[in-house]
Write an enzyme that holds these catalytic residues in place. Structure first.
Site, PDB file in Angstrom:
ATOM      1  N   GLY A 148      33.012 -50.104 -17.790  1.00 51.20           N
ATOM      2  CA  GLY A 148      33.192 -51.410 -18.428  1.00 51.20           C
ATOM      3  C   GLY A 148      32.049 -52.344 -18.105  1.00 51.20           C
ATOM      4  O   GLY A 148      30.991 -51.911 -17.642  1.00 51.20           O
ATOM      5  N   ASN A 149      32.247 -53.597 -18.381  1.00 47.98           N
ATOM      6  CA  ASN A 149      31.223 -54.599 -18.057  1.00 47.98           C
ATOM      7  C   ASN A 149      31.905 -55.905 -17.658  1.00 47.98           C
ATOM      8  O   ASN A 149      33.127 -56.013 -17.681  1.00 47.98           O
ATOM      9  CB  ASN A 149      30.261 -54.783 -19.240  1.00 47.98           C
ATOM     10  CG  ASN A 149      30.983 -55.253 -20.475  1.00 47.98           C
ATOM     11  OD1 ASN A 149      31.502 -56.355 -20.519  1.00 47.98           O
ATOM     12  ND2 ASN A 149      31.046 -54.387 -21.488  1.00 47.98           N
ATOM     13  N   ARG A 150      31.104 -56.881 -17.286  1.00 48.73           N
ATOM     14  CA  ARG A 150      31.640 -58.100 -16.682  1.00 48.73           C
ATOM     15  C   ARG A 150      32.050 -59.181 -17.672  1.00 48.73           C
ATOM     16  O   ARG A 150      32.372 -60.288 -17.287  1.00 48.73           O
ATOM     17  CB  ARG A 150      30.583 -58.717 -15.752  1.00 48.73           C
ATOM     18  CG  ARG A 150      30.294 -57.885 -14.533  1.00 48.73           C
ATOM     19  CD  ARG A 150      29.202 -58.570 -13.723  1.00 48.73           C
ATOM     20  NE  ARG A 150      28.859 -57.795 -12.546  1.00 48.73           N
ATOM     21  CZ  ARG A 150      29.573 -57.807 -11.424  1.00 48.73           C
ATOM     22  NH1 ARG A 150      30.638 -58.542 -11.343  1.00 48.73           N
ATOM     23  NH2 ARG A 150      29.202 -57.069 -10.402  1.00 48.73           N
ATOM     24  N   SER A 151      32.000 -58.901 -18.956  1.00 42.59           N
ATOM     25  CA  SER A 151      32.297 -59.967 -19.922  1.00 42.59           C
ATOM     26  C   SER A 151      33.765 -60.416 -19.831  1.00 42.59           C
ATOM     27  O   SER A 151      34.681 -59.597 -19.859  1.00 42.59           O
ATOM     28  CB  SER A 151      31.999 -59.477 -21.337  1.00 42.59           C
ATOM     29  OG  SER A 151      32.291 -60.500 -22.247  1.00 42.59           O
ATOM     30  N   ALA A 210      30.680 -57.824 -25.362  1.00 45.41           N
ATOM     31  CA  ALA A 210      29.707 -56.930 -24.734  1.00 45.41           C
ATOM     32  C   ALA A 210      30.174 -55.502 -24.996  1.00 45.41           C
ATOM     33  O   ALA A 210      31.237 -55.088 -24.520  1.00 45.41           O
ATOM     34  CB  ALA A 210      29.645 -57.209 -23.236  1.00 45.41           C
TER      35      ALA A 210
END
Ligand SMILES: Cc1cc2nc3c(=O)[nH]c(=O)nc-3n(C[C@H](O)[C@H](O)[C@H](O)COP(=O)(O)O)c2cc1C
Length: 433
Positions: free
Chosen positions: A235-238, A302
């Protein structure tokens, strides 16, 4: 100094227009909270509370039917202002004219089917309907009713009439209604109606002529998650806050908004149609579907560039004495490039986002050219901005060579600047096919 005009006219209801309501009250934004006779009237108490606690001077104007649900004493005590339903109190102050004239915004919440009909037809048989005719400020309706009443052609035509005249009608939410029924018609979360009203007030007089009215905009928000096994993902930090700010501001500018929410843990903005997605592939599918009749698509989510090549149906276990197997990745579809290349509508505006850590502008320009979108919002990843933060700072790059820096500030301010650029570019609504 006494409050000029009629904001505190009805001494007969026990409020003294004296020293307690002095300079402070003059400076406060003036909100008329119209309450009509729906079961959701009790939820308007929370909206009122939020408005007063955040420094608004609120005048509640209920209908007679609304007082069956919540009494005048509650509205008066919570607002600190007198309450009346009819035009015959304090006639010398002509409240049926002055309350509307002095308002910065009128919010009817909940708005019954009956109230929408009266407003659409210009009836004026009580204080609230008179106020609606005299208001020259932005007017917001938050309808709440059973699905059958909402879907009835009469109600839909009344809503269309009100919108055509510049009123902001918030789409009701879907969910539990009075009793055991579920469906469209639910009063949106009062906290989100409050946010909506805050956005409308922030736009000032411009909000009275909503510049995205009649437009369908699609916004993606959050970050995709690419599953490895049933418990793990890439995943990502968005956080989704920028995308949600875009959805909220577009709704307050009159747009019909579809929000494609990828794993964001945020409340649904009032009046926005939220479609939940998980992975990039699901986001692509939802984006292509929603874009089919959209005037603008803003891809703020993102999106993972890669996903694991294989998905393990059982949890991947640690094995004694064995190194973990490498994770093979495959490319995800390039949604922004695809949306930009295959536009289902002439004049559709496509906006991308880029979060960069270095050579921000050069990388942004290159990405804009590569993707073929109309606008690219470039922000630098850093402390107190971009991921998870309430604030952001960005440059909006245009395919026409334009470059508009947006200084550090709330994500909603950046969102409004993006919509300004979209409004400038969005063409008339014409199908390409
Ligand atoms: C228990 C109850 C709940 C009601 N809830 C709603 C509602 O949620 N939405 C609505 O449009 N009408 C609702 N109504 C009907 C309205 O109260 C009715 O149409 C009334 O005339 C509205 O008057 P007003 O628009 O002047 O406030 C409800 C009526 C009752 C008795």
């Amino acid at each position: 100094m006494l409050l000029p005009g009629l904001w505190c006219v009805m001494e007969s209801y026990g409020h003294e227009c004296g020293e307690a309501r002095t300079v402070d009250a003059v400076d406060k934004p003036k909100v008329v909270l119209g309450v009509s006779g729906g079961i959701a009237a009790y939820k308007a108490c929370e909206l009122l509370r939020r408005l007063t606690e955040s420094g608004h001077d609120v005048r509640v104007v209920p209908t007679d039917a609304a007082l069956h649900f919540v009494g005048a004493a509650t509205w008066s005590a919570l607002s600190g202002n007198p309450v009346s339903t009819e035009v015959w109190d304090s006639v010398h102050e002509v409240p049926h004219v002055r309350i509307g004239q002095h308002a910065d915004v009128v919010v009817v919440a909940p708005a019954t089917a009956d109230m929408l009909a009266k407003a659409a037809h210009g009836l004026a048989d009580d204080l609230l309907t008179n106020t609606l005719l005299t208001a020259r400020c932005p007017v917001v309706f938050a309808p709440a009713m059973h699905t059958e009443m909402w879907e009835h052609p009469a109600t839909q035509e009344n809503v269309a009439t009100l919108r055509r005249r510049g009123a902001l009608v918030i789409e009701p939410a879907v969910g539990r209604l009075t009793g055991v029924d579920t469906g469209k018609g639910r009063f949106p979360d009062p906290a989100e109606i409050f946010e909506y009203v805050r956005r409308v007030l922030a736009r000032g007089a411009a909000a009275a002529a909503p510049d995205l009215a009649g437009k369908h905009v699609v916004v993606s928000a959050g970050g995709t998650r690419e599953p490895l096994d049933p418990v793990r993902f890439l995943g990502n930090r968005s956080s989704g806050k920028q995308g949600y700010a875009l959805a909220r501001t577009a709704a307050a500018r009159g747009a019909r908004v579809t929000l494609l929410s990828a794993n964001a843990a945020l409340p649904d903005p009032a009046g926005v149609d939220v479609v939940r997605v998980g992975t990039a592939v699901q986001l692509r599918e939802a984006a292509l579907k929603a874009a089919a009749d959209a005037d603008a698509v803003v891809m703020a989510a993102a999106v993972a560039d890669f996903r694991p090549e294989t998905y393990a149906t059982g949890k991947i276990k640690k094995k004694d004495g064995q190194e973990p197997a490498p994770v093979a990745l495959v490319r995800n579809p390039d949604i922004l490039a695809e949306l930009s290349a295959d536009r289902p509508r002439l004049g559709q505006v496509v906006v991308g986002f880029a979060a960069e850590t270095d050579d921000v502008l050069a990388n942004g320009r290159a990405k804009l050219a590569r993707k073929g979108c109309d606008l690219l919002v470039v922000n630098e990843v850093g402390e107190r901005k971009t991921f998870g933060s309430e604030e952001n700072e960005a440059v909006i790059l245009g395919a026409d060579g334009s470059e508009s820096p947006v200084p550090y500030g709330p994500k909603e301010a950046l969102a409004d600047r993006i919509w300004d650029e979209v409004v400038r570019r969005v063409g008339p609504t014409v199908n390409a096919g």
